[in-house]
Design a protein around this motif. Structure first.
Motif, short mmCIF file in Angstrom:
data_model
loop_
_atom_site.label_atom_id
_atom_site.label_comp_id
_atom_site.label_asym_id
_atom_site.label_seq_id
_atom_site.Cartn_x
_atom_site.Cartn_y
_atom_site.Cartn_z
N ARG A 181 0.83 -1.20 0.00
CA ARG A 181 0.00 0.00 0.00
C ARG A 181 0.87 1.26 0.00
N GLU A 182 1.92 1.26 0.81
CA GLU A 182 2.83 2.41 0.84
C GLU A 182 3.61 2.54 -0.47
N LEU A 183 3.96 1.40 -1.07
CA LEU A 183 4.65 1.42 -2.35
C LEU A 183 3.78 2.08 -3.42
N ARG A 184 2.50 1.76 -3.40
CA ARG A 184 1.59 2.40 -4.36
C ARG A 184 1.57 3.92 -4.18
N GLY A 185 1.79 4.38 -2.96
CA GLY A 185 1.86 5.81 -2.71
C GLY A 185 3.06 6.46 -3.36
N VAL A 186 4.08 5.66 -3.65
CA VAL A 186 5.28 6.18 -4.32
C VAL A 186 5.16 6.05 -5.83
N VAL A 187 4.79 4.86 -6.32
CA VAL A 187 4.84 4.61 -7.76
C VAL A 187 3.51 4.86 -8.47
N GLY A 188 2.43 5.01 -7.70
CA GLY A 188 1.13 5.27 -8.31
C GLY A 188 0.38 4.00 -8.66
N GLU A 189 -0.89 4.17 -8.94
CA GLU A 189 -1.76 3.03 -9.21
C GLU A 189 -1.52 2.39 -10.57
N LYS A 190 -0.95 3.16 -11.51
CA LYS A 190 -0.77 2.62 -12.86
C LYS A 190 0.53 1.87 -13.06
N ALA A 191 1.42 1.93 -12.11
CA ALA A 191 2.65 1.15 -12.21
C ALA A 191 2.32 -0.34 -12.11
N HIS A 192 3.08 -1.15 -12.81
CA HIS A 192 2.89 -2.59 -12.79
C HIS A 192 3.79 -3.18 -11.70
N VAL A 193 3.17 -3.80 -10.70
CA VAL A 193 3.91 -4.35 -9.56
C VAL A 193 3.80 -5.87 -9.57
N SER A 194 4.96 -6.52 -9.54
CA SER A 194 5.02 -7.99 -9.50
C SER A 194 5.61 -8.43 -8.17
N LEU A 195 5.02 -9.45 -7.58
CA LEU A 195 5.49 -10.01 -6.31
C LEU A 195 6.12 -11.36 -6.62
N LEU A 196 7.41 -11.49 -6.34
CA LEU A 196 8.14 -12.73 -6.63
C LEU A 196 8.50 -13.39 -5.30
N CYS A 197 7.89 -14.54 -5.04
CA CYS A 197 7.92 -15.15 -3.72
C CYS A 197 8.65 -16.49 -3.79
N HIS A 198 9.63 -16.67 -2.90
CA HIS A 198 10.47 -17.87 -2.94
C HIS A 198 10.28 -18.71 -1.68
N SER A 199 10.12 -20.02 -1.87
CA SER A 199 10.12 -20.98 -0.77
C SER A 199 9.07 -20.62 0.30
N TYR A 200 9.48 -20.47 1.57
CA TYR A 200 8.49 -20.09 2.59
C TYR A 200 7.88 -18.73 2.29
N GLY A 201 8.56 -17.91 1.51
CA GLY A 201 7.98 -16.64 1.10
C GLY A 201 6.69 -16.81 0.31
N THR A 202 6.51 -17.98 -0.34
CA THR A 202 5.25 -18.22 -1.05
C THR A 202 4.10 -18.42 -0.08
N VAL A 203 4.41 -18.93 1.11
CA VAL A 203 3.38 -19.06 2.14
C VAL A 203 2.96 -17.67 2.62
N VAL A 204 3.95 -16.78 2.78
CA VAL A 204 3.66 -15.39 3.15
C VAL A 204 2.76 -14.75 2.10
N CYS A 205 3.13 -14.89 0.83
CA CYS A 205 2.36 -14.28 -0.23
C CYS A 205 0.96 -14.88 -0.34
N GLY A 206 0.86 -16.18 -0.07
CA GLY A 206 -0.45 -16.81 -0.08
C GLY A 206 -1.36 -16.26 1.01
N ARG A 207 -0.79 -16.01 2.18
CA ARG A 207 -1.57 -15.46 3.29
C ARG A 207 -1.98 -14.01 3.01
N ALA A 208 -1.12 -13.27 2.31
CA ALA A 208 -1.37 -11.85 2.08
C ALA A 208 -2.12 -11.57 0.79
N ALA A 209 -2.22 -12.54 -0.11
CA ALA A 209 -2.66 -12.30 -1.49
C ALA A 209 -3.96 -11.52 -1.59
#
Length: 315
Positions: A181-209
């Motif tokens: 949410r804070e990142l969107r405040g910097v780059v704006g809503e039209k920027a394309h943001v990709s989340l690259l999640c590795h190993s246990y980080g995929t569990v984090v991303c799954g919980r936050a998705a």
């Protein structure tokens, strides 16, 4: 299922609290970078006085003038969120979420992956020239990219009980959601943001998705996300998944089991057809090779970040 014994706890390393900063804007990025470098330098001095040379060296490296941190906290395992590239002008942003055993002491290898991705983004951009689909607000200018190494949570140890449960991921999901949410405040809503999640980080991303305002989520080397399908993640982001041919994670059972009142395991395999992700090729790499320079997986991840989805090679 065998549950590994937790590693012995290490003494807490003294460090200053994180710098008191408001959410960043394009106008305050340099202020944040300066404050966090100063904090890292002080943390290095305190760790050295405590006799911890390894942590002192890690902190000192992060205090270098060339480093750009949105967050730095030298306490405990440590937290750090670093920017590679020009975030103020970026319209393509990749946020990397690491897996187990990522601390300030091991941060260098995590950052190396982020740097390799930024280098590949730059080389693909220069090779292909202008892409009309990449420019800000639909312009035909070349994309401006930034990669963010997000060590924004306390990762579990590989040899620990916590790595088998979603507890750390559940703790990490709110700060990841807040950061995006804070990142969107910097780059704006039209920027394309990709989340690259590795190993246990995929569990984090799954919980936050569900609460993340991102365009793509890539799950690499995943033990599972805690969800049984893409639809169960309840996100509008496009979901990608890959696993290297030599990745030991293939041997992790994709099950949920109740063990002494705690759910152990993370469910469906994200590269299985039933999960429903866009599965892409990761080559013959092992669990730590997804961001290896020259690898198939790095090339595909860079193309996902740039939006060259028709160029992503499928598994």
């Amino acid at each position: 299922m065998v549950v590994p014994v937790s590693a012995a706890a290490r003494p807490r390393i003294p460090a200053p609290g994180p710098a008191a900063l408001a959410p960043p804007t394009t106008a305050t990025l340099d202020q944040a970078y300066t404050a966090n470098r100063a904090n890292a330098a002080e943390a290095s001095r305190m760790a050295a006085a405590h006799g911890d040379r390894t942590r002192a060296a890690a902190d000192r490296a992060m205090a270098a003038p060339s480093r750009h941190f949105l967050t730095f906290d030298g306490r405990g395992q440590g937290l750090a969120v670093e920017v590679l590239g020009d975030l103020a002008h970026a319209d393509r942003v990749a946020v990397l979420v690491p897996g187990s055993d990522t601390t300030l002491e091991t941060y260098g290898r995590f950052r190396a992956g982020a740097a390799a991705l930024q280098d590949r983004l730059n080389s693909l951009d220069h090779r292909h020239g202008t892409h009309g689909s990449h420019g800000t607000h639909g312009s035909t200018s070349r994309p401006h990219t930034a990669v963010i190494a997000w060590l924004g949570y306390e990762t579990p140890g590989t040899v620990s009980t916590t790595v088998l449960t979603t507890g750390r991921a559940e703790d990490a999901a709110p700060p990841l959601t807040r950061f995006i949410r804070e990142l969107r405040g910097v780059v704006g809503e039209k920027a394309h943001v990709s989340l690259l999640c590795h190993s246990y980080g995929t569990v984090v991303c799954g919980r936050a998705a569900r609460g993340l305002d991102v365009d793509d989520i890539a799950l690499i080397g995943s033990p599972g996300t805690g969800a049984d399908s893409v639809s169960a993640l309840r996100t509008s982001a496009r979901i990608w998944a890959a696993r290297g041919a030599d990745d030991w994670i293939v041997n992790v059972p994709h099950v949920h089991a109740d063990l002494f009142g705690t759910t152990v395991g993370f469910g469906a395999d994200p590269v299985s057809p039933a999960f429903g992700a866009h599965v892409f090729a990761a080559g013959a790499g092992s669990h730590s090779d997804y961001f290896k320079p020259g690898s198939v997986s790095l090339d595909n991840l860079a193309r996902i970040v740039l939006g060259d989805t028709s160029e992503v090679s499928r598994a």
